[in-house]
Every structure is written in C-alpha cells, then in structure tokens.
Design a protein around this motif. Structure first.
Motif, short mmCIF file in Angstrom:
data_model
loop_
_atom_site.label_atom_id
_atom_site.label_comp_id
_atom_site.label_asym_id
_atom_site.label_seq_id
_atom_site.Cartn_x
_atom_site.Cartn_y
_atom_site.Cartn_z
N THR A 38 0.65 -1.03 -0.07
CA THR A 38 -0.06 -0.01 -0.11
C THR A 38 0.87 1.25 0.23
O THR A 38 0.46 2.27 -0.58
N LEU A 41 2.00 1.76 -3.48
CA LEU A 41 0.88 2.30 -4.38
C LEU A 41 0.64 3.94 -3.88
O LEU A 41 0.26 4.56 -4.98
N GLN A 42 0.84 4.34 -2.82
CA GLN A 42 0.55 5.76 -2.49
C GLN A 42 1.49 6.64 -3.06
O GLN A 42 1.18 7.66 -3.63
N ARG A 45 0.70 6.95 -6.89
CA ARG A 45 -0.20 7.73 -7.04
C ARG A 45 0.17 9.11 -7.09
O ARG A 45 -0.16 9.86 -7.94
N THR A 49 -0.15 11.78 -10.27
CA THR A 49 -1.18 12.85 -10.20
C THR A 49 -0.78 13.96 -9.97
O THR A 49 -1.56 14.98 -10.02
N TRP A 117 -2.33 6.27 -14.36
CA TRP A 117 -2.74 5.78 -13.24
C TRP A 117 -4.00 5.01 -13.26
O TRP A 117 -4.27 4.17 -12.43
N GLN A 118 -5.06 5.42 -13.91
CA GLN A 118 -6.31 4.85 -14.12
C GLN A 118 -6.09 3.33 -14.63
O GLN A 118 -6.79 2.54 -14.16
N VAL A 121 -4.49 1.32 -11.54
CA VAL A 121 -5.69 1.00 -10.58
C VAL A 121 -6.57 -0.15 -11.16
O VAL A 121 -6.96 -1.03 -10.44
N SER A 122 -7.14 -0.04 -12.43
CA SER A 122 -8.03 -0.89 -12.84
C SER A 122 -7.44 -2.14 -12.98
O SER A 122 -8.17 -3.32 -12.90
N LEU A 124 -4.92 -3.45 -11.28
CA LEU A 124 -4.58 -3.98 -9.79
C LEU A 124 -5.99 -4.55 -9.21
O LEU A 124 -6.16 -5.57 -8.40
N GLN A 125 -7.11 -3.60 -9.42
CA GLN A 125 -8.28 -3.97 -8.92
C GLN A 125 -8.88 -5.27 -9.37
O GLN A 125 -9.37 -6.31 -8.78
#
Length: 901
Positions: A38, A41-42, A45, A49, A117-118, A121-122, A124-125
């Motif tokens: 985590t 990932l932070q 991000r 961004t 980033w999108q 995230v997609s 990893l989700q």
C-alpha cells in the motif's frame, strides 16, 4: 440457429458459469499484486497525479491532483523508460528491468505505449478481485444430478453397507441389505448377481434356510476375497465372492453381544502377512481377530465337504489357534460402538459411540499407552480420521461437524454448523482437503477444511422421499473412493445408500481454485502429451512468440514456441462450455475466445486476467472471429449475424453488442467461418448451406454472393476460408485468385474484385468423405498452401504459380504437391505457417488432444507439453520422423521415430 428464448438479462449466463482458474509458469516471477504494498501504491499515485519534473518522488509533501493537462486528460501518462525509473525509486533499485517491462506490458495490454494511474488502478483492482476469488476453493463435488439406482433385491429394506472390490479387476461393488441380501454390481452399477445369507439349520424347509435376523455391518477382506457380515444374531457370516457364484463359506457364532461395527486391515504389499479383523459390539467392547496364515485360509477346513456353510462356535475358536487368534477388550465405550477404524503405522484402534463420556476412543492394541478419549455432547454417530492431515471429523445428533486434531481432546479445531437433522456419515476427502457430510434428510454438504466454509449443498431427491417423513437409512451410508489401486482409470466418486436406493456422485481429484494467479510446477510433468482434452483451435502470436491452444474442455494453454514450454493455462475459461474459436486483437496482447453457448471473453495473454465479457446476442455457438485494425471485433456463428464489439479502449468488464452490420437474414444458415482482407477492405463469410458472401468493411454490408445455393442443387458446407494476403496487397495479383475456400475436400481459388471467377479448383483428397478443415499459407509471399484434413493428414502445395490464370473449362489441374504426411490420429482442427528464426514451420493442432510444431519438410520439432524441451534454433533438438513414400508422395508408413541428438 438458436431457437431458445432469450434471457431478459443476457449477462446472467456469465454469472452462473463455473469460475475460471489461472496457472502460470513459475519462471514468470512474483506478480505485481504480491510485490506492491500500500505504501508503494501511495507513492506511485503521487507521481502520477502531481506535476513532476523527471521521476523524483516526494513522500511527505502533499499535492493537489492535476485536473487537466493539455490533452484534456486528468492525469499524466508514462512511457516505459520513465515508468522504470519511477518503480525503481519506489520499490528499490535492485528490481529487475525484465520484471518492470513485463509489469508495464501487462497493464498496457492495448499497446498504447503509456502507463496511466487509471490503467494501473483498473489492472490491480481486477487482479486483487480474482486473487480474492481464488482463496475460496470450489467444491470437489462435480455432480448436481447424481445417478440414482434402485436395489430391487433389497425387498424395500435399507442398504446397510456398500463395499468396493477391485480384485480380480474390473472394479465391482458389493451391497448388503438389512435383511441379509448380498448383491454384486459392476462399475456402472448394473446388477451381476445376488444371494441371501443362510439361516439356522433347525429352520430348514424344502432345502432352504431363511435368514431371519438383521445385518449390522459388513467389510471386504481383500486378501481372502470374502465379505464378513455381522448380524444381530450375534454371529459373523463369511461370504466368498472369488468365483462366479456368491456363496456363504463360514459362520462364526456364539458372540456374547451383537457385533455392530467392523473393520479389516491387511498388508496390500505382502498378502501372506497376518491380517486383522476388528469388531465393535453393542456393549462397547472391541474384539480383535488376527488371521495368521492368509494363504491357508481363515480357519481349519472341515474334513467332509457339505453343502451348508461351516459353523464354528466362538468358544471353540482355540481349536483353530494355528490359523487365528482372538482377544477381547471389554467396556471401551459406555454405549454401542457404531464405527471402528485401524491405523497400522501406530497400531491404534479407533472407535466411536453415542456416549457423552466416550464419544471417540483411540487405543493402542498393546495397551501400553493411555487411550485418547474425546467427549462430545450427545456422542458421535460417525467419524473419519486422516493420518496425513492429522485430523478427525465427527458428526452426530447435535447436527454439527466437529474437527479435532490428533493429540488434543479437550477442544475442537472448528465446529461446522448448517445441517438441520442428525449427521449420519462424514468423510474426509484428502486430495482436496474437503469434508463430505450427510444428514438424515438426504442433504449432502461439502466443507473446506482450511476456511471452514460450506462450499456446496446438495439435496438428494431419492424416489422414496415422502414429505413430512424421515428417510430410512442403514448404519453406513457412505462409500468414498478416491485415487488408489481401486481406481486405476476411474474417476473418484461417492456412493450414498438411502433405503433401497444408491446415488452415485463424481468428484474431482485435484484442488480447484476459483481463479487467481496460481503456480503449478508439477502440472506440466503430470500431463500426457497425447492424452489431453481434444483441441478445437490453435494460433500463433508472432509478437510474444507464443502458441495458444484452445481445448473443448474450455481450457486455454499458452506455450513458448522456442522451447515448447507451457507459460500459462486458463481452466474453465467459459465454465463447462466447449471452447470453439479464438483470435488475437490488433496488439497481440489480448486473446478473444468464443464458446458453444454464445459467450465471448477477452483475456490478457501475459497474466490470464479476464478483461472483458462480451454480450451474447443468442445462446448459439460462436464459430469465428476477425479483429479489425482499430480493435473492432466481428463475431459470427449460429446467430447467422455479424456482431460487432468495440474492445479498443473500453474500461468496462461487460461490453455490449453492436448490431449495426447489415447482416440480418443475409445468411440463411449457421455461419461457419469468417476471414478478413484488410488490403481489399473486405471480409468473407461462409455458411453451412455452402454460401460464400463478400462484405465491404466501409459500408458494413454485403457486396455480393461469391457462391450461393440454388433450388436445384444443395451445396455442402464450407469448412474454412483463407485470404492470400500477399496477393491481395499486390496490385498485379489482387484481381486473381486471392481467396481459397474448402468444401467437401475441394479447394477453390476465387477472385473477389471486378468480375468473380474461379481461378482454379482441385480435389485435395481422393478418399470419399474426406474434408480439408484448416488452411494456411506463408503470407509474406504466398508460395505454399498448407492443408489439414479430417484424417489427420497434412499436405503442402506449391501455389506460387497457381490461381493466377482463369483455367480452361472442364480442366481441373492441381498444383505440385511438395509434402504429405499423416501428423495425427485425429482430425486436424488448425494449421498455421510460422516464420520463426528465418525458417518456415507449421503449427498443427488435432482433435486427438495434441498440438505440435513441424518443419515444412515434414520433420517434427516436437509436441507442446512434452517432457524434453526443444530449441527452435538448434535442429539437433528436434524430434524427427522418416517416412516411406510412394510415387505420389503419399506416405506408406513410418520407418523410425526418435530424438535426434
């Protein structure tokens, strides 16, 4: 065409199918979902961004998210080099560049060249969702509608015990009814013979003696080929089943109490060694009979052979002391014993009863150790023990399944609740670490040992079931058979006895995850090259240099073309439906698969993630795909339509169908194939009724019928189509024979521009009923045509000068035949010419379950999945076959087959 009613919710078909599972090669390394924390990932991000100069990461400085850049996007994208620097600064500089590149490609599966980033995230989700799904295994129970058989010879009495007999083969079953009827069944549960137990001599009337008692248990004595049956008459009946007839051999009578549970053990590797027969009785005692010389028999034989069974009084058993010894352990339990088991490694006898104080007892035969005693409220009606798992499961009137460890009697590991009636039987299924339990209301439950979750509930609908009345059962409803000498070729299964019915249910023999990124290094070694599930399609991925094979059991395998090593496997890609076709998207990073029930899925070829599920228009079979340059997918099949899907940049899991193509009612029969020619801007479709239609990509409508049926003549189905891409892209050749069709063994070369002519046709096989099912060519030059037919034969034709001139009327010449050999025993479902290492190879997949790589000269490189890996750059590692040929280049037979080293 599918005539079934359409679902109001077309997506429900995906929700009800069996989930898929993914297995990757261990050499792929740790997945990103495991390596990134985590914190990582932070930090990533923040980089994505926030405005940035270079790849510097600020861990503690907050920043506002960038709303919009010059391109109108909310976030910045990264190229591979920039992403590599960022990942090394976040995760660590020692991380391998190859892992970062693979990670980048897995996320950027559309080959846009940028990581956002999108997108991350997609990705990893989706990965985390499937990994969470994989943590819960699926039930080992495969049947939802078991086979139910009626035991007519039981005369409406329940079956007390079902036994398995493997010697002499094949596998047979023995059922013993409460009234003493012994029935022999074959492996398909068809009755072979039946006989009843003999009664008392004093009641003999008309040379028959009717058995008037009730049986309590039965056990198979494998090294004697006999069945020992206990009855409430306080005796044991030994029934011989070694011959064609079933007959009672010996009666041992005079027990002081009724035997209620039996167990038998012998050394299967040394049949001459002593064996043990254990009996639990109604007073809680355990009897032990040790047979000293199994080759000589159970007891001393009587001198005079009589037609009646030999009767032996238990107090006289000392007369047989050189054959058998007897001992008795009284008051082991305070209630009647209902189960007995034996552990030979530790010489421990295990027994259970419905006593609160002595529910389960483990005692050593030597009595030198204190027994282990488990106390369960309301006692135990059944139990099972697994030595490998060191686990015991008990069930009883409290309607729960209780799990215990081997040496802890004070507190259970877990209590599994859910049954609404007393539990009659329980079994630990070790191969998948699951527990099967069965209650009085005919409810079967499957439990996972590690998670303690109920994986499946199956209510068995026996014909004797009546509303408001409990079913009558014998004392031992279960017979569980898994991989053992009993099942050399048969699938593991469970037999449940209820009243005078038997239910047969099949089980899987390996742990079945629901999905996820799993590694199975031993799977490839266990798999046989020639005995796998039949193939339905195969293709070559030139970008990743991999071969993808699709199987009728809905599995997909990805192979390294340079070595033949398996890289990825997806099981149950479309649940339990047959996988029928597949293709690659424009980037060659995604695989599209279709199934017999109309479902279509898009997969990430690097990690096996299911990216998209496409809306099924009907539940009819999908037979073919073609993907346009902008990732507009066209699908055809039993719907008779051309259905379009936009898979270019969608972020949704579910993609809706686009019905804008003007294909309604153009084809009058199921479409069997589709082929694209981008140079001419057309596609060709062929149907079961023999029609071939050319469609214009620009207008999305039919251009003309190349071939159509008439009222006078019915045409055979078109088996496959192939555009010769080099000819189509050449201005001098594009008006000649650029499309090849296969129909009932005849190959036709068509022109699809200007006036439509047949530029050549010939019969590829002289054998009646033979069909060419697959075509391929070297698309850079179109000098050869490779055909795979129904008989497993491969033909390579020289077409460098064929189909370039309109043939004379009535003349049917064929091009020169360069090579011909029989590559497989089954039909060839796919051939493809590959250009690898500056050489031409042929990928061949067959319905016999194997796929392999061959040279265009007819030498076999190898079969995918074979134990020995090849090196495509070193011909010395190929497996070669040499053939005897006749004058027409047809092989007469194989001279030799060996590995060339």
């Amino acid at each position: 065409m599918d005539t079934s009613k359409k679902h109001k919710n077309r997506w429900i078909i995906y929700e009800t199918e069996v989930p898929h599972s993914r297995f990757c090669d261990a050499a792929s390394g740790v997945s990103p979902a495991e390596k990134l924390t985590t914190t990582h990932l932070q930090l990533l991000r923040n980089v994505f961004t926030c405005p940035r100069d270079g790849a510097q990461v600020h861990q503690n400085r907050p920043c506002e998210r960038r709303r919009e850049n010059r391109g109108g996007k909310e976030e910045q994208g990264m190229k591979l080099e920039e992403f590599r620097e960022v990942v090394k600064s976040v995760v660590g500089s020692d991380i391998e560049d190859s892992w970062i590149e693979r990670f980048f490609n897995e996320v950027d599966c559309c080959c846009s060249g940028e990581m956002s980033w999108q997108k991350l995230v997609s990705y990893l989700q989706l990965e985390y969702t499937e990994r969470e799904r994989s943590s819960i295994p699926r039930s080992a129970l495969l049947d939802t509608k078991p086979q139910i058989i009626h035991c007519l010879h039981n005369k409406r009495q329940p079956t007390v015990r079902v036994l398995a007999v493997s010697h002499p083969p094949p596998l047979r079953y023995i059922s013993v009814s409460k009234g003493g009827q012994v029935t022999v069944w074959n492996s398909s549960l068809h009755i072979l013979k039946s006989a009843g137990l003999a009664g008392d001599l004093t009641e003999e009337v008309a040379n028959t003696r009717r058995f008037r008692g009730w049986t309590t248990d039965a056990v198979y004595m494998g090294n004697f080929h006999k069945v020992a049956i206990a009855t409430d008459c306080r005796d044991l009946h030994f029934v011989d089943i070694s011959t064609a007839s079933v007959f009672e051999d010996v009666q041992l009578f005079g027990f002081r109490s009724v035997p209620t549970a039996l167990c038998y053990w012998h050394d299967a590797q040394h049949l001459e060694q002593p064996s043990l027969l254990l009996l639990g009785d109604e007073k809680g005692g355990i009897h032990l009979m040790r047979f000293l010389s199994p080759p000589k028999g159970l007891f001393k034989s009587r001198y005079k052979r009589e037609k009646h069974p030999q009767r032996i009084f238990l107090p006289d058993l000392h007369e047989h002391s050189d054959m058998v010894t007897y001992s008795h352990f009284p008051n082991v339990h305070k209630e009647p014993i209902n189960r007995v088991m034996f552990e030979p490694r530790t010489n421990v006898v295990m027994a259970s009863s419905e006593s609160d104080d002595t529910s389960v007892v483990f005692m050593n035969i030597s009595l030198k150790q204190e027994p282990y005693i488990w106390k369960v409220k309301q006692g135990s009606k059944c139990f099972d023990y697994s030595e490998s798992l060191q686990l015991m499961a008990t069930g009883g009137c409290d309607r729960t399944i209780t799990l215990w460890t081997r040496f802890v009697t004070s507190s259970p590991v877990a209590t599994l609740r859910g049954h609404k009636n007393p539990v009659l039987d329980v079994a630990i299924y070790e191969p998948v670490e699951q527990i099967l339990s069965y209650s009085r209301d005919a409810e079967l439950r499957v439990w996972d040992i590690s998670s303690h979750q109920c994986l499946k509930i199956l209510r068995l609908h026996f014909p004797c079931l009546q509303p408001g009345r409990l079913l009558e059962h014998g004392n031992f409803p279960f017979l569980l058979l898994h991989r053992s000498p009993l099942l050399q070729h048969d699938q593991p299964h469970l037999i449940i006895a209820c009243k005078d019915y038997l239910a047969l249910l099949h089980l899987c023999d390996t742990r079945r995850g629901a999905g996820g990124w799993l590694t199975d290094e031993g799977e490839e070694r266990r798999q046989s090259v020639d005995s796998g599930p039949a193939l339905s399609c195969a293709l070559y991925n030139s970008t990743l240099r991999q071969v993808v094979s699709g199987h009728v059991d809905s599995s997909v395998c990805v192979w390294d073309v340079e070595t033949g090593r398996k890289r990825l496997k997806i099981e149950n890609a479309h649940g339990e439906e047959e996988l029928t076709c597949m293709t690659l998207d424009s980037s060659h990073r995604r695989l599209i698969t279709g199934a017999s029930n109309g479902t279509i899925k898009v997969w990430n070829l690097l990690n096996g993630l299911n990216l998209h599920k496409l809306e099924p228009v009907t539940q009819s079979e999908v037979s073919g795909f073609t993907c346009l340059h902008d990732n507009q997918l066209l699908a055809v099949g039993g719907s008779q339509w051309i259905i379009q899907y936009n898979i270019s940049a969608t972020k949704d899991l579910y993609v809706r169908a686009d019905m804008t193509w003007k294909s309604s009612r153009v084809h009058k029969s199921d479409i069997l194939g589709v082929c694209q020619c981008s140079a001419l801007g057309v596609i060709a479709t062929a149907s079961y009724d023999g029609e071939v239609i050319i469609w214009k990509l620009e207008t999305q409508g039919p251009l003309f019928h190349l071939q159509r049926k008439t009222e006078r003549e019915a045409l055979p189905p078109v088996d496959c189509l192939l555009f010769l891409q080099h000819r189509a892209g050449n201005r001098k050749l594009r008006n000649r024979g650029v499309l090849v069709s296969s129909q009932a063994g005849t190959l036709r070369f068509w022109s699809v521009t200007g006036q439509t002519y047949i530029y050549g046709q010939f019969l590829a096989s002289e054998e009646p009923g033979d069909h060419v099912l697959s075509l391929s060519s070297d698309q850079l030059e179109n000098t050869i045509l490779v055909c795979g037919d129904k008989t497993g034969r491969i033909q390579i034709w020289d077409i460098s000068k064929y189909g370039l001139e309109i043939p004379n009327t009535g003349v049917c010449e064929h091009p020169p035949l360069l090579q011909c050999w029989r590559a497989h025993r089954g039909a060839i479902v796919s051939v493809e010419v590959l250009d690898v290492a500056d050489r031409l190879f042929v990928l061949i997949a067959s319905a016999d379950g194997s796929a392999g790589l061959w040279t265009v000269d007819g030498d076999q490189v190898g079969s995918f999945g074979q134990e020995v890996k090849w090196n495509i750059y070193q011909p010395a590692t190929y497996k070669r076959r040499f053939f005897l040929w006749d004058s027409t280049r047809i092989p007469l037979g194989v001279v030799e087959e060996f590995d060339w080293h």
